[in-house]
Design a protein around this motif. Sequence first.
Motif, mmCIF file in Angstrom:
data_model
loop_
_atom_site.group_PDB
_atom_site.id
_atom_site.type_symbol
_atom_site.label_atom_id
_atom_site.label_comp_id
_atom_site.label_asym_id
_atom_site.label_seq_id
_atom_site.Cartn_x
_atom_site.Cartn_y
_atom_site.Cartn_z
ATOM 1 N N GLY A 34 0.805 -1.211 0.000
ATOM 2 C CA GLY A 34 0.000 0.000 0.000
ATOM 3 C C GLY A 34 0.834 1.255 0.000
ATOM 4 N N PHE A 36 0.541 5.095 1.572
ATOM 5 C CA PHE A 36 -0.146 5.918 2.558
ATOM 6 C C PHE A 36 0.452 7.315 2.516
ATOM 7 C CE2 PHE A 36 -2.685 2.923 5.057
ATOM 8 C CZ PHE A 36 -2.222 1.730 4.545
ATOM 9 N N GLU A 45 -3.190 8.152 6.045
ATOM 10 C CA GLU A 45 -4.347 7.914 5.180
ATOM 11 C C GLU A 45 -3.959 6.959 4.065
ATOM 12 O OE1 GLU A 45 -7.174 10.528 2.130
ATOM 13 O OE2 GLU A 45 -5.187 11.235 2.696
ATOM 14 N N GLY A 46 -4.760 5.934 3.884
ATOM 15 C CA GLY A 46 -4.519 5.017 2.783
ATOM 16 C C GLY A 46 -4.802 5.684 1.455
ATOM 17 N N ALA A 59 -8.276 5.229 -2.564
ATOM 18 C CA ALA A 59 -9.082 6.179 -1.817
ATOM 19 C C ALA A 59 -9.924 6.983 -2.813
ATOM 20 C CB ALA A 59 -8.189 7.104 -1.012
ATOM 21 N N SER A 104 -6.697 -0.302 3.532
ATOM 22 C CA SER A 104 -6.445 1.051 3.991
ATOM 23 C C SER A 104 -6.216 1.158 5.495
ATOM 24 C CB SER A 104 -7.621 1.952 3.603
ATOM 25 O OG SER A 104 -8.826 1.449 4.143
ATOM 26 N N HIS A 106 -3.948 1.131 8.270
ATOM 27 C CA HIS A 106 -2.488 1.208 8.402
ATOM 28 C C HIS A 106 -1.976 0.325 9.539
ATOM 29 C CE1 HIS A 106 -2.410 3.827 12.001
ATOM 30 N NE2 HIS A 106 -3.510 4.333 11.508
#
Length: 121
Positions: A34, A36, A45-46, A59, A104, A106
């Motif tokens: 991912g 972020f 925040e993803g 997102a 998403s 974390h």
Amino acid sequence: VQLVESGGGSVQVGGSLRLSCVASGDTMGRYCLGWFRQISDKEREGVAGIESDGSTSYADSVKGRFTISQDSAKNTLYLQMHSLKPEDTAMYYCAAHVNGGTWSDHTKYTYWGQGTQVTVS
């Protein structure tokens, strides 16, 4: 696995950047990956995620503008960013996990890079 990001910088509104995340110590394809971002001490925040089967998620704020991808031969994760906005300004991190769960979240991620700064003005 160790992760090292690069490619951040300063760009004008509407510009593009491509972030890279090189993995070492293990094969990146084994992990859920991912991107972020974080502003100061706010929660991470993803931005985008890619599963081990290649499926991707984004997102809402970046859909249609950002693309996550990986190159298995180079053991590298990418985030291509277009139509950048001032609100995209943040420190961007790549991360990896094998724990399952929401891409998403974390807290699911075990391995993190050191981050690369993106500034849009």
